[in-house]
Write a protein that holds these residues in place. Structure first.
Motif, PDB file in Angstrom:
ATOM      1  N   MET A 233      -8.037  19.267 -38.286  1.00  0.00           N
ATOM      2  CA  MET A 233      -9.057  19.009 -39.308  1.00  0.00           C
ATOM      3  C   MET A 233     -10.483  19.265 -38.826  1.00  0.00           C
ATOM      4  N   ILE A 234     -10.609  19.902 -37.651  1.00  0.00           N
ATOM      5  CA  ILE A 234     -11.939  20.064 -37.064  1.00  0.00           C
ATOM      6  C   ILE A 234     -12.858  20.902 -37.952  1.00  0.00           C
ATOM      7  N   SER A 235     -12.314  21.931 -38.592  1.00  0.00           N
ATOM      8  CA  SER A 235     -13.141  22.771 -39.460  1.00  0.00           C
ATOM      9  C   SER A 235     -13.623  21.999 -40.686  1.00  0.00           C
ATOM     10  N   LEU A 236     -12.808  21.068 -41.176  1.00  0.00           N
ATOM     11  CA  LEU A 236     -13.192  20.261 -42.335  1.00  0.00           C
ATOM     12  C   LEU A 236     -14.303  19.277 -41.967  1.00  0.00           C
ATOM     13  N   SER A 349       4.319  14.615 -25.133  1.00  0.00           N
ATOM     14  CA  SER A 349       4.843  15.279 -26.327  1.00  0.00           C
ATOM     15  C   SER A 349       4.799  14.363 -27.541  1.00  0.00           C
ATOM     16  N   PHE A 350       5.152  13.098 -27.349  1.00  0.00           N
ATOM     17  CA  PHE A 350       5.045  12.146 -28.458  1.00  0.00           C
ATOM     18  C   PHE A 350       3.591  12.004 -28.902  1.00  0.00           C
ATOM     19  N   GLY A 351       2.657  12.050 -27.942  1.00  0.00           N
ATOM     20  CA  GLY A 351       1.234  12.003 -28.288  1.00  0.00           C
ATOM     21  C   GLY A 351       0.810  13.196 -29.115  1.00  0.00           C
ATOM     22  N   ASN A 352       1.367  14.377 -28.812  1.00  0.00           N
ATOM     23  CA  ASN A 352       1.057  15.587 -29.579  1.00  0.00           C
ATOM     24  C   ASN A 352       1.483  15.474 -31.035  1.00  0.00           C
ATOM     25  N   VAL A 353       2.566  14.746 -31.276  1.00  0.00           N
ATOM     26  CA  VAL A 353       3.061  14.556 -32.641  1.00  0.00           C
ATOM     27  C   VAL A 353       2.352  13.387 -33.317  1.00  0.00           C
ATOM     28  N   PHE A 354       2.223  12.283 -32.585  1.00  0.00           N
ATOM     29  CA  PHE A 354       1.663  11.047 -33.129  1.00  0.00           C
ATOM     30  C   PHE A 354       0.187  11.196 -33.527  1.00  0.00           C
ATOM     31  N   GLY A 355      -0.613  11.828 -32.665  1.00  0.00           N
ATOM     32  CA  GLY A 355      -2.051  11.932 -32.905  1.00  0.00           C
ATOM     33  C   GLY A 355      -2.412  12.600 -34.222  1.00  0.00           C
ATOM     34  N   PRO A 356      -2.008  13.863 -34.435  1.00  0.00           N
ATOM     35  CA  PRO A 356      -2.360  14.540 -35.683  1.00  0.00           C
ATOM     36  C   PRO A 356      -1.796  13.868 -36.934  1.00  0.00           C
ATOM     37  N   MET A 357      -0.572  13.301 -36.846  1.00  0.00           N
ATOM     38  CA  MET A 357       0.031  12.667 -38.027  1.00  0.00           C
ATOM     39  C   MET A 357      -0.751  11.425 -38.449  1.00  0.00           C
ATOM     40  N   LEU A 358      -1.047  10.552 -37.482  1.00  0.00           N
ATOM     41  CA  LEU A 358      -1.781   9.334 -37.811  1.00  0.00           C
ATOM     42  C   LEU A 358      -3.217   9.651 -38.202  1.00  0.00           C
ATOM     43  N   ALA A 359      -3.794  10.689 -37.575  1.00  0.00           N
ATOM     44  CA  ALA A 359      -5.158  11.097 -37.908  1.00  0.00           C
ATOM     45  C   ALA A 359      -5.258  11.554 -39.360  1.00  0.00           C
ATOM     46  N   ALA A 360      -4.220  12.235 -39.837  1.00  0.00           N
ATOM     47  CA  ALA A 360      -4.221  12.690 -41.226  1.00  0.00           C
ATOM     48  C   ALA A 360      -4.244  11.503 -42.187  1.00  0.00           C
ATOM     49  N   VAL A 361      -3.493  10.450 -41.844  1.00  0.00           N
ATOM     50  CA  VAL A 361      -3.471   9.247 -42.679  1.00  0.00           C
ATOM     51  C   VAL A 361      -4.848   8.570 -42.663  1.00  0.00           C
ATOM     52  N   ILE A 362      -5.436   8.444 -41.488  1.00  0.00           N
ATOM     53  CA  ILE A 362      -6.743   7.791 -41.352  1.00  0.00           C
ATOM     54  C   ILE A 362      -7.825   8.582 -42.078  1.00  0.00           C
ATOM     55  N   ALA A 363      -7.800   9.910 -41.923  1.00  0.00           N
ATOM     56  CA  ALA A 363      -8.813  10.750 -42.573  1.00  0.00           C
ATOM     57  C   ALA A 363      -8.733  10.635 -44.089  1.00  0.00           C
ATOM     58  N   THR A 364      -7.522  10.525 -44.622  1.00  0.00           N
ATOM     59  CA  THR A 364      -7.345  10.414 -46.073  1.00  0.00           C
ATOM     60  C   THR A 364      -7.950   9.123 -46.615  1.00  0.00           C
ATOM     61  N   GLY A 365      -7.796   8.037 -45.859  1.00  0.00           N
ATOM     62  CA  GLY A 365      -8.287   6.753 -46.343  1.00  0.00           C
ATOM     63  C   GLY A 365      -9.705   6.424 -45.940  1.00  0.00           C
ATOM     64  N   LEU A 366     -10.121   6.860 -44.728  1.00  0.00           N
ATOM     65  CA  LEU A 366     -11.400   6.412 -44.183  1.00  0.00           C
ATOM     66  C   LEU A 366     -12.368   7.536 -43.812  1.00  0.00           C
ATOM     67  N   GLY A 367     -11.917   8.781 -43.882  1.00  0.00           N
ATOM     68  CA  GLY A 367     -12.800   9.900 -43.552  1.00  0.00           C
ATOM     69  C   GLY A 367     -12.544  10.437 -42.153  1.00  0.00           C
ATOM     70  N   TYR A 368     -13.053  11.642 -41.895  1.00  0.00           N
ATOM     71  CA  TYR A 368     -12.764  12.338 -40.643  1.00  0.00           C
ATOM     72  C   TYR A 368     -13.357  11.636 -39.425  1.00  0.00           C
ATOM     73  N   LYS A 369     -14.567  11.114 -39.545  1.00  0.00           N
ATOM     74  CA  LYS A 369     -15.220  10.504 -38.377  1.00  0.00           C
ATOM     75  C   LYS A 369     -14.494   9.239 -37.917  1.00  0.00           C
ATOM     76  N   SER A 370     -13.760   8.608 -38.810  1.00  0.00           N
ATOM     77  CA  SER A 370     -13.001   7.412 -38.424  1.00  0.00           C
ATOM     78  C   SER A 370     -11.893   7.737 -37.432  1.00  0.00           C
ATOM     79  N   ILE A 371     -11.468   8.999 -37.377  1.00  0.00           N
ATOM     80  CA  ILE A 371     -10.436   9.408 -36.431  1.00  0.00           C
ATOM     81  C   ILE A 371     -10.889   9.133 -35.000  1.00  0.00           C
ATOM     82  N   PHE A 372     -12.182   9.363 -34.737  1.00  0.00           N
ATOM     83  CA  PHE A 372     -12.690   9.175 -33.377  1.00  0.00           C
ATOM     84  C   PHE A 372     -12.694   7.697 -32.981  1.00  0.00           C
ATOM     85  N   LEU A 373     -12.961   6.835 -33.940  1.00  0.00           N
ATOM     86  CA  LEU A 373     -12.924   5.400 -33.660  1.00  0.00           C
ATOM     87  C   LEU A 373     -11.492   4.960 -33.360  1.00  0.00           C
TER      88      LEU A 373
END
Length: 403
Positions: A233-236, A349-373
Motif C-alpha cells: 500500500m506504499i503507493s496509496l 515467513s509467517f511475518g511475511n504473510v501476517f504483516g500485509p494481511m493485518l495491515a490491510a485490515v488496519i488501513a481499511t478501518g484506521l488509515g494507512y499511517k496507523s499501520i506504522f503505529l
C-alpha cells in the motif's frame, strides 16, 4: 590470498543477491502476468495475486523445519544447493504456465524448496571468525537488500522487452548460476552424522531456556511483518500525502528504496557496533530506534518526513537480523543449529504473510499511517521479550554462581 570463509562470503553474497533480485524482478508483475492467463475480474485478480505471493511463504513456513533437520544431518551447503537447484526448475516452469493454477502450483512448490538465503546466513554465521561475526553478517544482508532494490528496475525493463515469461526464464538461468557457483565454490567444514546420533531439539532448547526462543522467534516475525506491512500500500500512502503530485511512481520508488539504501550504507557501521557491544545490547538499541521511528512515521505530514523516517528504520533493519544471527550462534549448540535456523526461517515467513494481511485490515478501518503505529507496537513487544529474557538469564546465572 583469501581464506575459505572469505571465498564463501563472496559466493553466498552473490547467491543472496541473485535470489532476492530474481524475486524482485518477477513478483511486482506477477498479477499482470496472471491477467494474461485468463479473463479475470479485478476482485479475482486481487485474490490470485495475493495467493501467488502468500502461498510461497506459507509453504516455506511449514516445510522449513523438515529442511532444518536435514541441515543438521548433512550440512548447510547441501540446503543451499537444494534451494537454488529446485528454484531454477520451478521458476522456469512458472514462465511456461498455460493457466493460473499451474502458476500457483509451482509458486507453492518454489516455497516448499526455497531457503537459499537463510541457509547461506547459517553457513556464514558459523564459518566467520569470532570477533567479526557482526560485520560479516551485516554485510551479507546487503546482498539480498541490493537485489531487492535493483530487481524491480531490471524486471520492468525485461517485462517491456522480452515479456513476463522472458523475465522468469532469465531468473531461472541466474538461479542456475547460483547453483553451480555454490556447488564448486563453497567449502563447508561439516561432518555428516547419522539419524541415530542426531540429538532431539526440545531437550536442548529447554536447557537453553524458552524465554530465549520466544524472544528470538517473535522478533523475527515482528521484524519481517514490519518490513512488509506497508509494502502493498506504499503507493496509496504516497498519494494520500501528496495527492497532486505528477511523479507518483518516482516518489513511491524513493520511499520504497529508502530502508534498503540505509541498510546497504550503514551495514559496516552497525556490524562493527554489534561486534563491539554484543548482539543482545544491539537488539535493545535498534529495537528502540525502530519503535521511535515507526511511531514518528505514524504522524508524518509530508513525503520527505516519510523518506527520512523510512531511512532511519532501514538503519535498525541493518542491525536487527545480524544481531539475531549472532545471538543464535552464541546460544545454540551445533547439534541443533540447522533446526533452529529453520525455525527462524518459518517465523520470518509467517511475518511475511501476517504483516500485509493485518495491515490491510488496519488501513481499511484506521488509515494507512496507523499501520506504522501497529508495527511500533509489534517491535515494542519484541523489546519487552528481550528485556525479560535478560532478567531471567541474570537470575539464572546468579543462582548458579551461588550453587
Amino acid at each position: 590470498m583469501q581464506t575459505a570463509w572469505q571465498k564463501n562470503f563472496k559466493i553466498l553474497w552473490f547467491g543472496s543477491f541473485i535470489t532476492d533480485m530474481g524475486n524482485a524482478m518477477t513478483l511486482p508483475f506477477v498479477v499482470l502476468f496472471i491477467d494474461t492467463l485468463g479473463n479475470f475480474t479485478q476482485t479475482q485478480l486481487n485474490f490470485l495475486g495475493a495467493a501467488a505471493f502468500s502461498l510461497t511463504y506459507l509453504m516455506k513456513a511449514f516445510v522449513s523445519p523438515l529442511w532444518g533437520r536435514l541441515a543438521d544431518l548433512k550440512g548447510r551447503k547441501l540446503m543451499c544447493l537444494r534451494a537454488s537447484g529446485v528454484m531454477t526448475i520451478t521458476i522456469f516452469m512458472i514462465g511456461l504456465s498455460p493457466n493460473v493454477w499451474f502458476l500457483l502450483f509451482f509458486r507453492a512448490l518454489q516455497g516448499a524448496f526455497s531457503g537459499y538465503i537463510n541457509n547461506a546466513n547459517a553457513l556464514m554465521s558459523v564459518s566467520a571468525p569470532r570477533g567479526i561475526q557482526g560485520r560479516v553478517m551485516s554485510k551479507l544482508v546487503t546482498g539480498s537488500i541490493a537485489g531487492t532494490l535493483i530487481g524491480p528496475l531490471i524486471g520492468s525493463f525485461l517485462a517491456t522487452t522480452v515479456g513476463y515469461r522472458g523475465a522468469f526464464f532469465l531468473t531461472s538461468f541466474l538461479m542456475g548460476l547460483v547453483f553451480f557457483t555454490t556447488l564448486f565454490g563453497v567449502k563447508e567444514d561439516f561432518t555428516p552424522i547419522t539419524k541415530e546420533k542426531l540429538r532431539p531439539a526440545l531437550p536442548l532448547m529447554r536447557k537453553i531456556g524458552w524465554s530465549f526462543f520466544l524472544a528470538l522467534f517473535y522478533s523475527l516475525l515482528a521484524i519481517q511483518a514490519t518490513t512488509n506491512a506497508i509494502t502493498p500500500m506504499i503507493s496509496l500512502l504516497v498519494r494520500e500525502l501528496d495527492y497532486h503530485s505528477s511523479n507518483l511512481v518516482i516518489i513511491t520508488g524513493i520511499v520504497s528504496a529508502a530502508p534498503g539504501l540505509a541498510t546497504i550504507l550503514m551495514a559496516g557501521v552497525v556490524g562493527h557496533l554489534i561486534d563491539k557491544i554484543g548482539g543482545l545490547k544491539s537488539m535493545w538499541l535498534f529495537l528502540i530506534l525502530a519503535v521511535v521511528s515507526l511511531t514518528l512515521t505514524s504522524l508524518v505530514q509530508n513525503i520527505w518526513e516519510l523518506v527520512i523516517l523510512r531511512f532511519i528504520l532501514g538503519i535498525s533493519d541493518a542491525a536487527l537480523i545480524p544481531s539475531i544471527q549472532v545471538l543464535t550462534v552464541q546460544n545454540v549448540p551445533k547439534q541443533i543449529f540447522g533446526r533452529i535456523f529453520s525455525y527462524n526461517q518459518s517465523a520470518q515467513s509467517f511475518g511475511n504473510v501476517f504483516g500485509p494481511m493485518l495491515a490491510a485490515v488496519i488501513a481499511t478501518g484506521l488509515g494507512y499511517k496507523s499501520i506504522f503505529l501497529f508495527c511500533a507496537i509489534l517491535e515494542a513487544l519484541a523489546l519487552i521479550l528481550w528485556v525479560l529474557y535478560t532478567k531471567r538469564s541474570a537470575i539464572k546465572f546468579d543462582s548458579l554462581r551461588h550453587f
